[in-house]
Write a protein that holds these residues in place. Structure first.
Motif, PDB file in Angstrom:
ATOM      1  N   ILE A 187      50.750   1.843  74.446  1.00  0.00           N
ATOM      2  CA  ILE A 187      50.415   2.612  75.544  1.00  0.00           C
ATOM      3  C   ILE A 187      48.914   3.158  75.542  1.00  0.00           C
ATOM      4  O   ILE A 187      48.599   3.822  74.718  1.00  0.00           O
ATOM      5  CB  ILE A 187      51.091   3.890  76.200  1.00  0.00           C
ATOM      6  CG1 ILE A 187      52.574   3.390  76.163  1.00  0.00           C
ATOM      7  CG2 ILE A 187      50.531   4.304  77.466  1.00  0.00           C
ATOM      8  CD1 ILE A 187      52.930   2.331  77.399  1.00  0.00           C
ATOM      9  N   PRO A 188      47.972   2.807  76.385  1.00  0.00           N
ATOM     10  CA  PRO A 188      46.419   3.125  75.974  1.00  0.00           C
ATOM     11  C   PRO A 188      46.383   4.616  76.303  1.00  0.00           C
ATOM     12  O   PRO A 188      47.133   5.278  77.224  1.00  0.00           O
ATOM     13  CB  PRO A 188      45.681   2.321  77.251  1.00  0.00           C
ATOM     14  CG  PRO A 188      46.360   1.383  77.639  1.00  0.00           C
ATOM     15  CD  PRO A 188      47.869   1.697  77.412  1.00  0.00           C
ATOM     16  N   LEU A 189      45.395   5.191  75.627  1.00  0.00           N
ATOM     17  CA  LEU A 189      45.029   6.620  75.825  1.00  0.00           C
ATOM     18  C   LEU A 189      43.700   6.657  76.294  1.00  0.00           C
ATOM     19  O   LEU A 189      42.767   6.036  75.893  1.00  0.00           O
ATOM     20  CB  LEU A 189      45.247   7.364  74.535  1.00  0.00           C
ATOM     21  CG  LEU A 189      46.578   7.632  73.869  1.00  0.00           C
ATOM     22  CD1 LEU A 189      46.413   8.362  72.706  1.00  0.00           C
ATOM     23  CD2 LEU A 189      47.466   8.501  74.937  1.00  0.00           C
ATOM     24  N   GLU A 190      43.286   7.724  77.181  1.00  0.00           N
ATOM     25  CA  GLU A 190      41.908   8.021  77.442  1.00  0.00           C
ATOM     26  C   GLU A 190      41.770   9.460  76.899  1.00  0.00           C
ATOM     27  O   GLU A 190      42.537  10.566  77.167  1.00  0.00           O
ATOM     28  CB  GLU A 190      41.778   8.213  78.924  1.00  0.00           C
ATOM     29  CG  GLU A 190      40.191   8.447  79.455  1.00  0.00           C
ATOM     30  CD  GLU A 190      40.201   8.451  80.936  1.00  0.00           C
ATOM     31  OE1 GLU A 190      38.978   8.544  81.215  1.00  0.00           O
ATOM     32  OE2 GLU A 190      41.081   8.222  81.531  1.00  0.00           O
ATOM     33  N   MET A 191      40.658   9.578  76.080  1.00  0.00           N
ATOM     34  CA  MET A 191      40.257  11.025  75.415  1.00  0.00           C
ATOM     35  C   MET A 191      39.381  11.830  76.200  1.00  0.00           C
ATOM     36  O   MET A 191      38.345  11.114  76.515  1.00  0.00           O
ATOM     37  CB  MET A 191      40.028  10.670  74.024  1.00  0.00           C
ATOM     38  CG  MET A 191      40.897  10.102  73.181  1.00  0.00           C
ATOM     39  SD  MET A 191      42.511  11.112  72.845  1.00  0.00           S
ATOM     40  CE  MET A 191      42.040  12.317  72.166  1.00  0.00           C
ATOM     41  N   ILE A 192      39.801  13.002  76.541  1.00  0.00           N
ATOM     42  CA  ILE A 192      38.802  13.621  77.280  1.00  0.00           C
ATOM     43  C   ILE A 192      38.607  14.944  77.038  1.00  0.00           C
ATOM     44  O   ILE A 192      39.724  15.694  76.748  1.00  0.00           O
ATOM     45  CB  ILE A 192      39.309  13.655  78.941  1.00  0.00           C
ATOM     46  CG1 ILE A 192      39.404  12.096  79.485  1.00  0.00           C
ATOM     47  CG2 ILE A 192      38.206  14.492  79.813  1.00  0.00           C
ATOM     48  CD1 ILE A 192      39.872  12.291  81.079  1.00  0.00           C
ATOM     49  N   SER A 193      37.866  15.535  76.709  1.00  0.00           N
ATOM     50  CA  SER A 193      37.515  16.932  75.970  1.00  0.00           C
ATOM     51  C   SER A 193      38.322  17.153  74.865  1.00  0.00           C
ATOM     52  O   SER A 193      39.221  17.961  74.679  1.00  0.00           O
ATOM     53  CB  SER A 193      37.778  17.965  77.180  1.00  0.00           C
ATOM     54  OG  SER A 193      37.008  17.998  77.988  1.00  0.00           O
ATOM     55  N   ASN A 194      38.551  16.033  73.903  1.00  0.00           N
ATOM     56  CA  ASN A 194      39.573  15.929  72.707  1.00  0.00           C
ATOM     57  C   ASN A 194      41.128  15.770  73.134  1.00  0.00           C
ATOM     58  O   ASN A 194      41.646  16.418  72.359  1.00  0.00           O
ATOM     59  CB  ASN A 194      38.996  16.881  71.863  1.00  0.00           C
ATOM     60  CG  ASN A 194      37.708  16.804  71.172  1.00  0.00           C
ATOM     61  OD1 ASN A 194      37.112  15.985  71.468  1.00  0.00           O
ATOM     62  ND2 ASN A 194      37.214  18.021  70.803  1.00  0.00           N
ATOM     63  N   LYS A 195      41.253  15.507  74.290  1.00  0.00           N
ATOM     64  CA  LYS A 195      42.843  15.542  74.566  1.00  0.00           C
ATOM     65  C   LYS A 195      43.287  14.273  75.440  1.00  0.00           C
ATOM     66  O   LYS A 195      42.576  13.774  75.935  1.00  0.00           O
ATOM     67  CB  LYS A 195      42.926  16.809  75.677  1.00  0.00           C
ATOM     68  CG  LYS A 195      42.662  18.062  75.207  1.00  0.00           C
ATOM     69  CD  LYS A 195      42.799  19.157  76.392  1.00  0.00           C
ATOM     70  CE  LYS A 195      42.281  20.321  75.727  1.00  0.00           C
ATOM     71  NZ  LYS A 195      42.197  21.502  76.720  1.00  0.00           N
ATOM     72  N   PRO A 196      44.446  13.698  74.901  1.00  0.00           N
ATOM     73  CA  PRO A 196      44.831  12.467  75.346  1.00  0.00           C
ATOM     74  C   PRO A 196      45.415  12.387  76.830  1.00  0.00           C
ATOM     75  O   PRO A 196      46.319  13.175  76.937  1.00  0.00           O
ATOM     76  CB  PRO A 196      46.088  12.135  74.305  1.00  0.00           C
ATOM     77  CG  PRO A 196      46.426  13.444  73.831  1.00  0.00           C
ATOM     78  CD  PRO A 196      45.448  14.395  74.026  1.00  0.00           C
ATOM     79  N   TYR A 197      45.209  11.500  77.552  1.00  0.00           N
ATOM     80  CA  TYR A 197      45.624  11.296  78.863  1.00  0.00           C
ATOM     81  C   TYR A 197      46.030   9.953  79.090  1.00  0.00           C
ATOM     82  O   TYR A 197      45.656   8.958  78.355  1.00  0.00           O
ATOM     83  CB  TYR A 197      44.489  11.391  79.880  1.00  0.00           C
ATOM     84  CG  TYR A 197      44.136  12.894  80.156  1.00  0.00           C
ATOM     85  CD1 TYR A 197      44.474  13.337  81.287  1.00  0.00           C
ATOM     86  CD2 TYR A 197      43.172  13.502  79.194  1.00  0.00           C
ATOM     87  CE1 TYR A 197      44.397  14.566  81.577  1.00  0.00           C
ATOM     88  CE2 TYR A 197      43.019  14.917  79.533  1.00  0.00           C
ATOM     89  CZ  TYR A 197      43.288  15.494  80.500  1.00  0.00           C
ATOM     90  OH  TYR A 197      42.928  16.913  80.853  1.00  0.00           O
ATOM     91  N   ILE A 198      47.453   9.697  79.721  1.00  0.00           N
ATOM     92  CA  ILE A 198      47.768   8.448  79.764  1.00  0.00           C
ATOM     93  C   ILE A 198      48.073   8.316  81.413  1.00  0.00           C
ATOM     94  O   ILE A 198      48.160   9.370  82.051  1.00  0.00           O
ATOM     95  CB  ILE A 198      49.482   8.243  79.160  1.00  0.00           C
ATOM     96  CG1 ILE A 198      50.388   8.965  79.602  1.00  0.00           C
ATOM     97  CG2 ILE A 198      49.113   8.456  77.646  1.00  0.00           C
ATOM     98  CD1 ILE A 198      51.631   8.748  79.037  1.00  0.00           C
ATOM     99  N   LYS A 199      48.246   7.020  81.936  1.00  0.00           N
ATOM    100  CA  LYS A 199      48.638   6.717  83.115  1.00  0.00           C
ATOM    101  C   LYS A 199      50.309   6.465  83.231  1.00  0.00           C
ATOM    102  O   LYS A 199      50.779   5.474  82.362  1.00  0.00           O
ATOM    103  CB  LYS A 199      47.731   5.601  83.598  1.00  0.00           C
ATOM    104  CG  LYS A 199      46.180   6.112  83.854  1.00  0.00           C
ATOM    105  CD  LYS A 199      45.747   5.017  84.434  1.00  0.00           C
ATOM    106  CE  LYS A 199      44.168   5.549  84.795  1.00  0.00           C
ATOM    107  NZ  LYS A 199      43.104   4.423  85.385  1.00  0.00           N
ATOM    108  N   ALA A 200      51.123   6.731  84.059  1.00  0.00           N
ATOM    109  CA  ALA A 200      52.337   6.639  84.391  1.00  0.00           C
ATOM    110  C   ALA A 200      52.689   6.482  85.792  1.00  0.00           C
ATOM    111  O   ALA A 200      51.792   7.232  86.705  1.00  0.00           O
ATOM    112  CB  ALA A 200      53.087   7.754  83.643  1.00  0.00           C
ATOM    113  N   THR A 201      53.713   5.798  86.166  1.00  0.00           N
ATOM    114  CA  THR A 201      54.216   5.639  87.679  1.00  0.00           C
ATOM    115  C   THR A 201      55.049   6.850  87.881  1.00  0.00           C
ATOM    116  O   THR A 201      56.122   6.913  87.413  1.00  0.00           O
ATOM    117  CB  THR A 201      54.643   4.366  87.875  1.00  0.00           C
ATOM    118  OG1 THR A 201      53.695   3.286  87.541  1.00  0.00           O
ATOM    119  CG2 THR A 201      55.070   4.170  89.335  1.00  0.00           C
ATOM    120  N   VAL A 202      54.680   7.483  88.999  1.00  0.00           N
ATOM    121  CA  VAL A 202      55.621   8.688  89.434  1.00  0.00           C
ATOM    122  C   VAL A 202      55.951   8.468  90.701  1.00  0.00           C
ATOM    123  O   VAL A 202      55.330   7.888  91.570  1.00  0.00           O
ATOM    124  CB  VAL A 202      54.710   9.941  89.129  1.00  0.00           C
ATOM    125  CG1 VAL A 202      55.593  10.970  89.981  1.00  0.00           C
ATOM    126  CG2 VAL A 202      54.357  10.409  87.871  1.00  0.00           C
TER     127      VAL A 202
END
Length: 417
Positions: A187-202
């Motif tokens: 699962i790809p991660l996007e690092m923003i301000s040293n914190k990991p973000y992912i995309k998920a379907t809600v």
């Protein structure tokens, strides 16, 4: 006592941090610092404690310890939340700053330092950027039932490929250049301000399914927190209960608890997921990242064996034996915390209106003495937490102390969301 009772009103033990001032601090050259192993070692395995979905590991700081810390992908600098250890660390002059964050209230003061040397297992880091709170605002020790001194995240995860096996309570970490087998879906991660973000379907009730941007936060004990939708307050489902959702830097975060229809991460789907919905002005309106929809916590992530690879901007998820567990909220409607001593005392904190605990006439500050005729000292705080979620309609006979009285209360657990 009042300050303790205020602080234990925590649905999520994870402290949701907005450290805009510390971002300036992290622009210094020490930001490039990483953990390194002793000698020729390339990898390590260690056990951890799992309490209320949170990973607790031992740290040595400036040669002293061990100190219990929460392993937390949601923080960037190391956070020392218990300032009682300052005198033992032999620090030089400390800078003072004010920290802003989620919650109702004013900014709080903290010390900033890069005079901290940390050891985790056989790995060490020097000059790790650290914030030391002037006051233990969160009282995590009472919430988790064991002494907690702070939180550590980015600098550990950025140094290694980190694998977490929740059922086995084992942590594996290796140098990024070491060849390790990564099992699971990437699962790809996007690092923003040293914190990991992912995309998920809600798929929330009342809305079309959509792709949500979520901070992946194993330092949050909840399943998922939905904060905003199209830069507005997230619409509440029809059935919710009011709740205190946690403590931010500047006070309590209030809101609601309900459920979303489903959550899909990669090819893995969870249904009927328990969700918190923090008040917009106390949470989403204070975050720097406006396109973020919420926070994905450890009550979801513990269903996977997880491998974090920050260097490759990804995480690998493999469903484990926890995968089929359902998501449950406290069915008694009362919070329990520990007042440490010899022995520890298990006390009742907040009681939710209309809950089975209120109907059974529990009072704040009642002391739990036994549950189903088993002495309370034979339970961990985590055991008590699990009992209060253990089944709709289950009956618990709880002995309490109230002043000089000893009383027995029958609590019939009820799923309220």
């Amino acid at each position: 006592m009042k300050s303790i009772l205020r602080l234990i009103k925590i649905f999520s033990a994870r402290i949701i941090l907005l450290l805009s001032v510390i971002c300036l601090f992290l622009q210094s050259p020490v930001q490039a610092q990483t953990f390194n192993f002793d000698g020729d070692r390339e990898k390590e395995v260690m056990d951890f404690q799992l309490i209320k979905n949170l990973i607790i590991i031992p740290l040595y700081i400036n040669g002293k310890g061990p100190y219990n810390f929460v392993l937390d992908t949601g923080v960037s600098p190391m956070i020392i939340s218990d300032p009682s250890i300052i005198d033992s660390l032999n620090l030089g002059p400390l800078r003072v700053t004010k920290l802003s964050g989620l919650g109702a209230g004013n900014d709080v003061e903290a010390y900033l330092t890069d005079q901290i040397y940390v050891r985790i297992g056989h790995s060490t880091i020097s000059n790790i950027p650290t914030a030391i709170l002037k006051e233990d605002l969160f009282n995590l020790s009472s919430y988790l039932g064991t002494r907690i001194y702070g939180l550590i995240g980015y600098y550990f995860f950025n140094s290694f490929v980190v694998k977490i096996k929740y059922p086995a309570k084992r942590l594996f970490f290796s140098l990024p250049e070491t060849r390790v087998k990564k099992k699971g879906e990437r699962i790809p991660l996007e690092m923003i301000s040293n914190k990991p973000y992912i995309k998920a379907t809600v798929n929330p009730a009342g809305l079309e399914p959509f792709e949500a941007k979520l901070i992946l936060d194993i330092g949050a004990s909840h399943a998922i927190s939905m904060e905003s939708y199209q830069d507005k307050p997230f619409p509440l489902p029809a059935k919710t209960i009011s709740a205190n959702l946690g403590v931010g830097f500047t006070g309590l975060i209030s809101g609601h608890i309900g459920r979303i229809n489903s959550l899909k991460i990669g090819s893995t789907q969870f249904n009927n997921v328990l969700s918190s919905f923090p008040d917009y002005e106390e949470a989403a309106a204070k975050t720097m990242l406006k396109e973020r929809n919420g926070n994905l916590g450890s009550n979801v992530m513990k269903h996977f064996d997880i491998t974090f690879d920050y260097a490759d901007f990804c995480v690998y998820l493999k469903p484990n034996k926890f995968y089929k567990r359902t998501f449950e909220h406290d069915m008694a409607g009362m919070e329990v915390y520990i007042e440490t001593g010899k022995p520890n005392h298990y006390l009742v904190g907040r009681i939710e209106p209309g809950s089975p605990a209120e109907e059974a006439d529990f009072h704040s500050q009642d002391e739990l003495l036994s549950i189903n005729f088993k002495l309370i000292q034979e339970y961990s705080l985590d055991d008590v937490d699990m009992l209060l979620k253990s089944g709709n309609g289950r009956r618990l006979i709880i002995e309490i102390g109230r002043g000089k009285e000893r009383l027995y209360k029958l609590v019939i657990l009820r799923r309220r969301v």
